[in-house]
Write an enzyme that holds these catalytic residues in place. Structure first.
Site, PDB file in Angstrom:
ATOM      1  N   CYS A   1     -12.502  -1.817 -18.383  1.00  0.00           N
ATOM      2  CA  CYS A   1     -11.704  -2.774 -19.148  1.00  0.00           C
ATOM      3  C   CYS A   1     -12.036  -2.660 -20.634  1.00  0.00           C
ATOM      4  O   CYS A   1     -11.213  -2.977 -21.481  1.00  0.00           O
ATOM      5  CB  CYS A   1     -11.949  -4.184 -18.645  1.00  0.00           C
ATOM      6  SG  CYS A   1     -13.687  -4.580 -18.521  1.00  0.00           S
TER       7      CYS A   1
ATOM      8  N   GLU B   1      -2.132  -0.805 -21.382  1.00  0.00           N
ATOM      9  CA  GLU B   1      -3.386  -0.338 -20.769  1.00  0.00           C
ATOM     10  C   GLU B   1      -3.072   0.818 -19.812  1.00  0.00           C
ATOM     11  O   GLU B   1      -2.307   0.651 -18.873  1.00  0.00           O
ATOM     12  CB  GLU B   1      -4.056  -1.485 -20.005  1.00  0.00           C
ATOM     13  CG  GLU B   1      -5.424  -1.095 -19.495  1.00  0.00           C
ATOM     14  CD  GLU B   1      -6.108  -2.224 -18.718  1.00  0.00           C
ATOM     15  OE1 GLU B   1      -5.487  -2.808 -17.826  1.00  0.00           O
ATOM     16  OE2 GLU B   1      -7.283  -2.501 -19.020  1.00  0.00           O
TER      17      GLU B   1
ATOM     18  N   LYS C   1     -13.715 -11.615  -2.160  1.00  0.00           N
ATOM     19  CA  LYS C   1     -12.731 -10.633  -1.718  1.00  0.00           C
ATOM     20  C   LYS C   1     -12.825  -9.447  -2.685  1.00  0.00           C
ATOM     21  O   LYS C   1     -12.341  -9.484  -3.804  1.00  0.00           O
ATOM     22  CB  LYS C   1     -11.315 -11.242  -1.763  1.00  0.00           C
ATOM     23  CG  LYS C   1     -10.235 -10.310  -1.299  1.00  0.00           C
ATOM     24  CD  LYS C   1      -9.318  -9.973  -2.470  1.00  0.00           C
ATOM     25  CE  LYS C   1      -8.369  -8.852  -2.158  1.00  0.00           C
ATOM     26  NZ  LYS C   1      -9.007  -7.524  -2.098  1.00  0.00           N
TER      27      LYS C   1
HETATM   28  P1  NAD Z   1      -5.866  -5.529  -9.695  1.00  0.00           P
HETATM   29  O1  NAD Z   1      -5.300  -6.627 -10.507  1.00  0.00           O
HETATM   30  O2  NAD Z   1      -4.935  -4.595  -9.032  1.00  0.00           O
HETATM   31  O3  NAD Z   1      -6.791  -6.126  -8.519  1.00  0.00           O
HETATM   32  C1  NAD Z   1      -7.876  -6.975  -8.784  1.00  0.00           C
HETATM   33  C2  NAD Z   1      -8.203  -7.760  -7.524  1.00  0.00           C
HETATM   34  O4  NAD Z   1      -7.132  -8.653  -7.247  1.00  0.00           O
HETATM   35  C3  NAD Z   1      -8.349  -6.890  -6.279  1.00  0.00           C
HETATM   36  O5  NAD Z   1      -9.374  -7.389  -5.442  1.00  0.00           O
HETATM   37  C4  NAD Z   1      -6.992  -7.045  -5.618  1.00  0.00           C
HETATM   38  O6  NAD Z   1      -7.002  -6.760  -4.230  1.00  0.00           O
HETATM   39  C5  NAD Z   1      -6.709  -8.499  -5.901  1.00  0.00           C
HETATM   40  N1  NAD Z   1      -5.297  -8.903  -5.796  1.00  0.00           N
HETATM   41  C6  NAD Z   1      -4.204  -8.118  -5.890  1.00  0.00           C
HETATM   42  N2  NAD Z   1      -3.084  -8.867  -5.724  1.00  0.00           N
HETATM   43  C7  NAD Z   1      -3.490 -10.147  -5.552  1.00  0.00           C
HETATM   44  C8  NAD Z   1      -2.803 -11.380  -5.341  1.00  0.00           C
HETATM   45  N3  NAD Z   1      -1.473 -11.443  -5.272  1.00  0.00           N
HETATM   46  N4  NAD Z   1      -3.538 -12.504  -5.205  1.00  0.00           N
HETATM   47  C9  NAD Z   1      -4.894 -12.469  -5.300  1.00  0.00           C
HETATM   48  N5  NAD Z   1      -5.585 -11.315  -5.466  1.00  0.00           N
HETATM   49  C10 NAD Z   1      -4.897 -10.165  -5.599  1.00  0.00           C
HETATM   50  O7  NAD Z   1      -6.901  -4.758 -10.645  1.00  0.00           O
HETATM   51  P2  NAD Z   1      -7.720  -3.426 -10.319  1.00  0.00           P
HETATM   52  O8  NAD Z   1      -6.763  -2.277 -10.320  1.00  0.00           O
HETATM   53  O9  NAD Z   1      -8.588  -3.639  -9.131  1.00  0.00           O
HETATM   54  O10 NAD Z   1      -8.677  -3.337 -11.603  1.00  0.00           O
HETATM   55  C11 NAD Z   1      -8.273  -2.792 -12.818  1.00  0.00           C
HETATM   56  C12 NAD Z   1      -7.932  -3.877 -13.809  1.00  0.00           C
HETATM   57  O11 NAD Z   1      -9.037  -4.771 -13.935  1.00  0.00           O
HETATM   58  C13 NAD Z   1      -7.683  -3.359 -15.215  1.00  0.00           C
HETATM   59  O12 NAD Z   1      -6.568  -4.011 -15.762  1.00  0.00           O
HETATM   60  C14 NAD Z   1      -8.945  -3.738 -15.966  1.00  0.00           C
HETATM   61  O13 NAD Z   1      -8.780  -3.878 -17.353  1.00  0.00           O
HETATM   62  C15 NAD Z   1      -9.309  -5.012 -15.310  1.00  0.00           C
HETATM   63  N6  NAD Z   1     -10.737  -5.334 -15.500  1.00  0.00           N
HETATM   64  C16 NAD Z   1     -11.062  -6.334 -16.361  1.00  0.00           C
HETATM   65  C17 NAD Z   1     -12.394  -6.636 -16.609  1.00  0.00           C
HETATM   66  C18 NAD Z   1     -12.773  -7.748 -17.549  1.00  0.00           C
HETATM   67  O14 NAD Z   1     -13.880  -8.264 -17.421  1.00  0.00           O
HETATM   68  N7  NAD Z   1     -11.936  -8.139 -18.484  1.00  0.00           N
HETATM   69  C19 NAD Z   1     -13.391  -5.918 -15.954  1.00  0.00           C
HETATM   70  C20 NAD Z   1     -13.017  -4.894 -15.075  1.00  0.00           C
HETATM   71  C21 NAD Z   1     -11.686  -4.622 -14.849  1.00  0.00           C
END
Ligand code: NAD
Length: 498
Positions: free
Chosen positions: A286, A387, A177
């Site tokens: 991130c 963040e 997803k």
């Molecule tokens: P997000 O948490 O909004 O979404 C991530 C994913 O989760 C998306 O596919 C989203 O649709 C899904 N999602 C949202 N609600 C959900 C739920 N209730 N149940 C299951 N899935 C759900 O994050 P984002 O805005 O897409 O990405 C940015 C964030 O990702 C930042 O906090 C960043 O630091 C983090 N990030 C971390 C890494 C790492 O490896 N540590 C790498 C890249 C990004």
């Protein structure tokens, strides 16, 4: 401009519409009039179908020899190499990272495929002597089952590949997803999987909203594992949902990464690293540098150089080869960044550079925000602790190494860190004492290589490390221990030989 297409879900080897027929349009963040594509707005029924297909396919895929499974992945790498430019351009348009960074994102997927394809002929367990005679013992890695892969938008091909490729070589099947804001790059990866002939049901791809698709996927009784990358807030919800059924879950989440500049640092190098760390991908990494902790002796000179260089960065269309910084991914992300700049002001900090949305004609159709630098930031301020995920960096003065390390470690997150120093003793102390999953010396906080463990401590993760490193196999396999007694009699461990 390419014509906008409608992209379907991929379930059981077929491209199909969502069960409700509902779709959503995704527009380029650089130009909200540019429709990148129309994607399925899926619901629970689509997730059900995808998980059932993956569960059926798992029964056969787990028995395909791992070197054979790896051959598919090797062929995926070869197609990616040929289409790298095409996919990089579509990625830049899809989520706004500058073209050269988008090429790097596709390259990560290529590197992962080649590296993991080699793993098909290893997947090593070990043998060990038994404490009893005429008895053999060995360990082997077993696939976990159906894996739910949930990914963010900021590395829209690299991160799906970090999960998908190791999951497959280990014999799992998947439902992926992708983020609502960047489903196209994951689509390309899935399409290549189909082209190389992966059996139907091995990869399934379902697009749509976080809770509508991610929620039922995480909770489904037949998903054996959830591999999630995203924000710590969503990660917590995913983790709690998995705890209900003791489901395996690996979480890669947020960061608040610090780059330390000591008084003996080469300032030219440190400024290069700080600019790249803070403003690449418009700070939406991130591992982005969001705190720069500078020794007081070089603070003013460093800040002067940093502001001068940041002011010269060119913000604009990610497909223009000459730009340095693209747009933020969405209006929601832009609002979040603007809110944090206001929070900084309310806390008494004032940006030395930037801080106001770009609205001139060339920016008017996108979500552009300029490189922004807050100086003399108190480490207790929210802008220094939370963040922001945008092109905003805080400069914090420090008295010396000990003070700098203590400021850097005073964080809820623990992903990446960096120190600029010419002193080998300080470098080793920092490498030991910075409480992050990754530490760089004389290099920025960004720049991970795919064959090394990637992940962080505290609220950044839950103890796993991904990337293509061998540690990814720990996520996607269960250990099985096998005992074979060929003595012809009942032998009792701990009893017969004592
Ligand atoms: P997000 O948490 O909004 O979404 C991530 C994913 O989760 C998306 O596919 C989203 O649709 C899904 N999602 C949202 N609600 C959900 C739920 N209730 N149940 C299951 N899935 C759900 O994050 P984002 O805005 O897409 O990405 C940015 C964030 O990702 C930042 O906090 C960043 O630091 C983090 N990030 C971390 C890494 C790492 O490896 N540590 C790498 C890249 C990004």
């Amino acid at each position: 401009m390419a014509e906008a297409k409608t992209y379907r879900n991929f379930i059981d080897g077929e491209w199909i519409e969502s069960s409700s027929g509902s779709v959503y349009g995704h527009h380029s963040p650089a130009d909200r009039g540019d429709l990148v594509g129309t994607f399925q707005d899926s619901q629970t029924a689509d997730v059900e179908a995808a998980v059932e297909a993956a569960a059926r396919a798992f029964r056969r895929w787990r028995l395909v020899p791992a070197p054979k499974r790896a051959e598919y992945l090797f062929r995926m790498a070869e197609i990616l190499v040929r289409r790298k430019e095409e996919y990089a351009r579509e990625m830049a348009r899809e989520m706004g990272k500058p073209l050269r960074e988008a090429r790097g994102d596709v390259q990560e997927a290529i590197d992962v495929c080649y590296y993991i394809a080699g793993e098909g002929r290893r997947l090593c367990g070990y043998t060990t002597p038994s404490e009893l005679p005429n008895k053999a013992c060995y360990t082997t890695r077993m696939p976990v089952g159906v894996c739910a892969l949930i990914t963010p938008w900021n590395f829209p091909m690299a991160i799906p590949s970090w999960k998908l490729i190791p999951a497959l070589v280990c014999g799992n099947t998947v439902v992926i997803k992708p983020a609502t804001d960047a489903p196209l790059s994951a689509y390309h990866l899935v399409k290549i999987g189909q082209e190389v002939g992966l059996p139907g049901g091995v990869i399934n791809y379902v697009t749509g909203g976080g809770e509508p698709v991610g929620g039922p996927l995480v909770r489904h009784a037949k998903t054996a594992l959830v591999s999630f990358t995203g924000s710590s807030e969503t990660g917590r919800r995913v983790s709690v949902a998995c705890a209900e059924s003791f489901k395996r879950v690996s979480l890669e989440m947020g960061g608040k990464n610090a780059l330390i500049v000591m008084d003996d640092a080469r300032l030219d190098l440190a400024v290069d690293g700080a600019l790249w760390g803070a403003f690449a991908t418009a700070g939406q990494r991130c591992t982005a540098t969001s705190r720069i902790i500078v020794h007081k002796k070089v603070h003013d000179e460093f800040v002067h150089r940093l502001v001068e260089r940041a002011a010269a960065l060119k913000v604009g269309d990610p497909l223009d080869e000459s730009i340095d910084v693209g747009p933020l991914v969405s209006d929601a992300q832009l609002k979040r960044v603007m809110d944090y700049v206001q929070i900084g002001r309310d806390e008494g900090a004032e940006p030395r550079l930037g801080g106001v949305r770009l609205t001139k004609a060339e920016y008017g159709r996108g979500w552009f925000f300029p490189p922004t630098i807050f100086t003399s930031v108190d480490p207790k301020m929210r802008i220094a602790r939370e963040e922001i995920f945008g092109p905003v960096v805080c400069v914090i003065p420090a008295d010396g190494l000990e003070d700098a390390l203590s400021i850097a470690n005073d964080s809820l997150y623990g992903l990446s860190s960096s120190i600029y120093t010419q002193d080998v003793n300080r470098a080793f102390v920092a490498a030991r004492d910075l409480e992050t999953g990754i530490t760089y010396v004389n290099s920025s906080t960004i720049g991970a290589e795919t064959h090394l463990p990637f992940g962080g401590t505290r609220r950044t993760g839950n103890g796993h490390r991904e990337g293509a490193a061998v540690t990814a196999l720990e996520i996607f396999t269960e250990w099985k221990t096998v005992y074979i007694d060929y003595s012809g009699r009942l032998q009792k461990a701990q009893i017969d030989n004592n």
